[in-house]
Motif scaffolding. Sequence first.
Motif, mmCIF file in Angstrom:
data_model
loop_
_atom_site.group_PDB
_atom_site.id
_atom_site.type_symbol
_atom_site.label_atom_id
_atom_site.label_comp_id
_atom_site.label_asym_id
_atom_site.label_seq_id
_atom_site.Cartn_x
_atom_site.Cartn_y
_atom_site.Cartn_z
ATOM 1 N N TYR A 93 0.827 -1.203 0.000
ATOM 2 C CA TYR A 93 0.000 0.000 0.000
ATOM 3 C C TYR A 93 0.865 1.258 0.000
ATOM 4 O O TYR A 93 0.558 2.241 -0.680
ATOM 5 N N TYR A 107 -6.657 10.957 -7.681
ATOM 6 C CA TYR A 107 -7.927 10.232 -7.832
ATOM 7 C C TYR A 107 -7.631 8.767 -8.118
ATOM 8 O O TYR A 107 -6.819 8.441 -8.992
ATOM 9 N N PHE A 108 -8.285 7.887 -7.372
ATOM 10 C CA PHE A 108 -8.099 6.442 -7.526
ATOM 11 C C PHE A 108 -9.441 5.825 -7.899
ATOM 12 O O PHE A 108 -10.377 5.828 -7.097
ATOM 13 N N TYR A 110 -11.143 2.367 -9.085
ATOM 14 C CA TYR A 110 -10.876 0.924 -9.197
ATOM 15 C C TYR A 110 -12.148 0.225 -9.637
ATOM 16 O O TYR A 110 -13.173 0.273 -8.954
ATOM 17 N N THR A 120 -10.081 -0.787 -2.681
ATOM 18 C CA THR A 120 -10.366 0.650 -2.747
ATOM 19 C C THR A 120 -10.591 1.221 -1.354
ATOM 20 O O THR A 120 -10.126 2.316 -1.022
ATOM 21 N N VAL A 123 -7.203 1.524 0.400
ATOM 22 C CA VAL A 123 -6.435 2.659 -0.123
ATOM 23 C C VAL A 123 -6.962 3.962 0.478
ATOM 24 O O VAL A 123 -6.193 4.841 0.877
ATOM 25 N N ALA A 124 -8.281 4.068 0.571
ATOM 26 C CA ALA A 124 -8.877 5.269 1.172
ATOM 27 C C ALA A 124 -8.466 5.402 2.636
ATOM 28 O O ALA A 124 -8.144 6.505 3.121
ATOM 29 N N ILE A 134 -6.135 11.754 -1.444
ATOM 30 C CA ILE A 134 -6.528 10.829 -2.513
ATOM 31 C C ILE A 134 -8.034 10.598 -2.433
ATOM 32 O O ILE A 134 -8.574 10.312 -1.363
ATOM 33 N N THR A 135 -8.707 10.763 -3.551
ATOM 34 C CA THR A 135 -10.142 10.487 -3.635
ATOM 35 C C THR A 135 -10.330 9.103 -4.223
ATOM 36 O O THR A 135 -9.847 8.825 -5.322
ATOM 37 N N CYS A 136 -11.001 8.219 -3.495
ATOM 38 C CA CYS A 136 -11.141 6.816 -3.899
ATOM 39 C C CYS A 136 -12.589 6.490 -4.237
ATOM 40 O O CYS A 136 -13.472 6.611 -3.383
ATOM 41 N N ASN A 331 -16.024 10.526 -1.586
ATOM 42 C CA ASN A 331 -14.830 9.722 -1.344
ATOM 43 C C ASN A 331 -15.206 8.455 -0.592
ATOM 44 O O ASN A 331 -16.195 8.423 0.143
#
Length: 421
Positions: A93, A107-108, A110, A120, A123-124, A134-136, A331
Amino acid sequence: MTKRNAFYAQSGGVTAVINATACGLIETARHRAGQIDTVFAGHNGILGALHEELIDTSQESARTIAALRHTPAGAFGSARYKLKGLQENRAEYERLFKVFDAHNIGYFFYNGGGDSQDTTHKVAQLGEQLGYPITCIGIPKTVDNDLPGTDSCPGFGSVAKYIAVSTREAGLDVASMAKTSTKVFILETMGRHAGWIAAAAGLAQELPGEPPHLILLPEIPFDRERFLSRVEQTVQELGYCVVVASEGTRNADGAFLADQGSGKDAFGHTQLGGVAPVIARLINDTLGYKYHYAIADYLQRAARHIASRTDVEQAYAVGQAAVEFALAGKNAIMLTITRLSDDPYRWQVGEARLAEVANVERKLPAEYISEDGLHITAQCRRYLSPLIAGEDYPPYENGLPSYARLRRCMVDKKLPRFEGN
């Protein structure tokens, strides 16, 4: 404020419409170029982020990106690779965030099933712990239709249409030859734990006596004697019998009929050896009927030529919404399809918290299964019918579908080689 880039990846088994989602996402991001700079696609899913193998989608023409809407499989490469828990393998990670930081990714997106939504979510969580902005957004995709929180999953409607059409067409074939040839035909569908795909075959039966005559579902334990009795009865009454069996059909003890002891895949799922030949041998050994079977396998999820228009539209819509929701400040959510009505069929894109959907599997509900456990109910038919509605044919050239061919231009690497998987 400096514009940030986006990372998009496809995960797990691909579908006939996952690229339509990619199309919707990339086209929408291009229209919002003032807020998102470049969409990088992971080469072979999340592995593309781990190994810093990022495809620069800005190098693809508008025409090529538009062609993704009618192109099956995963245009950027997908992967069955499950990141472990944050505490078990934090290094993976943290590697993701090093790549994100090196390439100004904020921005992620998935695109996958239950395991992907779990990734996801993690990751958030780590982004919050690290203080990394980071926006997941999890984007639903699975032919199995087993994600919770959404009425349907992009990818399912098209495979359901393929199975229903194949059941009807194969049924006509068997009926025409049954007098002197095949008495029993078995079609095996995907569906390890949930019987949505096999259930869709039931749509082929519009009148009593039409195929499929029997549907085997993971939710209903396989009863050998009852099944054989029904096969024999059907052949005696109609001259033939069409069976649709989910690959996840199980015995009463929970063991897969098709478990051949071949190990597990990268997600820890049992490798199944094929339930159709097991059932075919059982029928032949016990009843002596001549049989044929087919294992739809990849054909069912790759059949873009017969995709459901509903499915294509929903797949594209969740790609669009991923960008729009992210830019609106959403998010740690998964996008969903919310059904507003059955007839006329109306729907809209909604959302569910990733914490509520990650690693949760939605089975075929009891009210969708007939009392004898071997077919679907009218309620199930009402649910399924709109999902296979409409045609969305790809363009053809020289008699074959014409699909997108991407350049897949890689971004220059900035980090040391990743020594993990």
